[in-house]
Design an enzyme around this catalytic site. Sequence first.
Site, PDB file in Angstrom:
ATOM      1  N   ASP A  25       0.783  -1.171   0.068  1.00  0.00           N
ATOM      2  CA  ASP A  25      -0.073   0.043  -0.057  1.00  0.00           C
ATOM      3  C   ASP A  25       0.953   1.242   0.026  1.00  0.00           C
ATOM      4  O   ASP A  25       0.887   2.089   0.951  1.00  0.00           O
ATOM      5  CB  ASP A  25      -1.096   0.069   1.307  1.00  0.00           C
ATOM      6  CG  ASP A  25      -2.046  -1.147   1.284  1.00  0.00           C
ATOM      7  OD1 ASP A  25      -2.207  -1.687   0.332  1.00  0.00           O
ATOM      8  OD2 ASP A  25      -2.228  -1.555   2.470  1.00  0.00           O
ATOM      9  N   LYS A  53      -0.192  -8.544  -1.174  1.00  0.00           N
ATOM     10  CA  LYS A  53      -1.588  -7.993  -1.543  1.00  0.00           C
ATOM     11  C   LYS A  53      -1.671  -6.662  -1.903  1.00  0.00           C
ATOM     12  O   LYS A  53      -1.125  -5.761  -1.352  1.00  0.00           O
ATOM     13  CB  LYS A  53      -2.040  -8.348   0.029  1.00  0.00           C
ATOM     14  CG  LYS A  53      -3.634  -7.988   0.080  1.00  0.00           C
ATOM     15  CD  LYS A  53      -4.266  -7.972   1.264  1.00  0.00           C
ATOM     16  CE  LYS A  53      -4.200  -6.810   2.263  1.00  0.00           C
ATOM     17  NZ  LYS A  53      -4.648  -5.537   1.626  1.00  0.00           N
ATOM     18  N   LYS A  86     -12.162  -6.751  -1.813  1.00  0.00           N
ATOM     19  CA  LYS A  86     -13.323  -7.087  -0.934  1.00  0.00           C
ATOM     20  C   LYS A  86     -14.514  -7.137  -1.951  1.00  0.00           C
ATOM     21  O   LYS A  86     -15.398  -6.490  -1.630  1.00  0.00           O
ATOM     22  CB  LYS A  86     -13.253  -6.365   0.209  1.00  0.00           C
ATOM     23  CG  LYS A  86     -12.204  -6.179   1.154  1.00  0.00           C
ATOM     24  CD  LYS A  86     -12.030  -5.249   2.377  1.00  0.00           C
ATOM     25  CE  LYS A  86     -11.190  -5.254   2.992  1.00  0.00           C
ATOM     26  NZ  LYS A  86      -9.930  -4.799   2.662  1.00  0.00           N
ATOM     27  N   LEU A  87     -14.607  -8.066  -2.841  1.00  0.00           N
ATOM     28  CA  LEU A  87     -15.706  -8.193  -3.879  1.00  0.00           C
ATOM     29  C   LEU A  87     -17.170  -8.394  -2.842  1.00  0.00           C
ATOM     30  O   LEU A  87     -17.086  -9.247  -2.031  1.00  0.00           O
ATOM     31  CB  LEU A  87     -15.348  -9.410  -4.617  1.00  0.00           C
ATOM     32  CG  LEU A  87     -14.583  -9.361  -5.923  1.00  0.00           C
ATOM     33  CD1 LEU A  87     -14.309 -10.645  -6.413  1.00  0.00           C
ATOM     34  CD2 LEU A  87     -15.283  -8.574  -6.994  1.00  0.00           C
ATOM     35  N   SER A 141     -10.288  -5.853  11.171  1.00  0.00           N
ATOM     36  CA  SER A 141      -9.563  -5.557  12.133  1.00  0.00           C
ATOM     37  C   SER A 141      -9.764  -4.168  12.805  1.00  0.00           C
ATOM     38  O   SER A 141      -9.141  -3.849  13.619  1.00  0.00           O
ATOM     39  CB  SER A 141      -7.939  -5.481  11.703  1.00  0.00           C
ATOM     40  OG  SER A 141      -7.899  -4.471  10.410  1.00  0.00           O
ATOM     41  N   GLN A 201      -1.963  -0.616  13.041  1.00  0.00           N
ATOM     42  CA  GLN A 201      -3.312  -0.612  13.567  1.00  0.00           C
ATOM     43  C   GLN A 201      -3.137  -1.199  15.236  1.00  0.00           C
ATOM     44  O   GLN A 201      -4.226  -1.661  15.960  1.00  0.00           O
ATOM     45  CB  GLN A 201      -4.279  -1.559  12.891  1.00  0.00           C
ATOM     46  CG  GLN A 201      -4.590  -1.058  11.391  1.00  0.00           C
ATOM     47  CD  GLN A 201      -5.589  -2.164  10.696  1.00  0.00           C
ATOM     48  OE1 GLN A 201      -6.730  -2.375  11.217  1.00  0.00           O
ATOM     49  NE2 GLN A 201      -5.087  -2.459   9.452  1.00  0.00           N
ATOM     50  N   GLY A 203      -1.969  -4.314  16.430  1.00  0.00           N
ATOM     51  CA  GLY A 203      -1.924  -5.600  17.081  1.00  0.00           C
ATOM     52  C   GLY A 203      -0.468  -6.086  17.132  1.00  0.00           C
ATOM     53  O   GLY A 203       0.299  -5.432  16.307  1.00  0.00           O
ATOM     54  N   GLY A 219       1.359  -3.932   6.231  1.00  0.00           N
ATOM     55  CA  GLY A 219       1.456  -2.899   5.331  1.00  0.00           C
ATOM     56  C   GLY A 219       2.211  -1.682   5.918  1.00  0.00           C
ATOM     57  O   GLY A 219       3.567  -1.841   5.883  1.00  0.00           O
TER      58      GLY A 219
END
Length: 244
Positions: A25, A53, A86-87, A141, A201, A203, A219
């Site tokens: 990203d 990804k 995210k289809l 998440s 984030q 985690g 990312g």
Amino acid sequence: MTRPFFQRIAAAAIEKKSPIVLALDPRPRGNQRLPELAAKTICAVEHHVCAVKMNFHIILPLSASEILRINKLAHSFGLQSIADIKLNDIETTNAVAVDHLIKMGFDAAIANPFIGRDTLASLVQKAHKADAGIIALVYMSHPEAKEGFGLKIQGRGLYKMFFERAETAGVDGIVVGANQDEILKEVAGRLPVYSPGVGAQGGNSEQAIRNGADYLIIGRSIVEAKQPAKVAGEIQNRILSIGK
Ligand code: BMP
């Protein structure tokens, strides 16, 4: 015959000794160009990750041929590539999207089980026919994930239904936030679990692996680091030291 996606990524994780999926990203600064920045990041960290990804950061601004070039680069290093769009649409639209993503060189796509059991199953069949995989969202998440995935319907969490739909549909994996400790423990072990949400984030990588995550999607803490390879290598070593 080509092996299914879930086996290809498992083999890549063994080969690279890493369950890290790089969330590619990039946010270019100054006169940095996105395609070059993406390629540079892959080249820097390829030893430390098993897959990349790509999200809208790449998929919206770049052309199909630029994305194909990035996917070819990832493949040249033995990495798998996942399209994170995210289809979440009707069957025919999902099918067209999957066709385009495969032409761009992706090995798998992420989908939202909100579309329903049969629509998800049809998407999985469509992808599998082309040797591609589908990974289903089960519990995201971000903090507001509870407002959707955590909704209770007739006393049951929506995420439980999503998990069952994903399993019935024959998906190649599921997404559960790395910071969703209890849910990770609850669903781990039946399908490969992909966990985003470590680092930026909040985690913790080791905790997520201990809780049952099979792959960590990471990312910004790698992509935006001054030395991405160093950071990716440190995370990889910490995960390896758990010996799971
Ligand atoms: P980061 O490590 O920079 O927070 O990136 C996480 C990546 O995983 C982003 O591409 C984000 O869109 C994605 N993601 C997420 O963070 N949480 C989810 O539940 C599902 C995701 O796909």
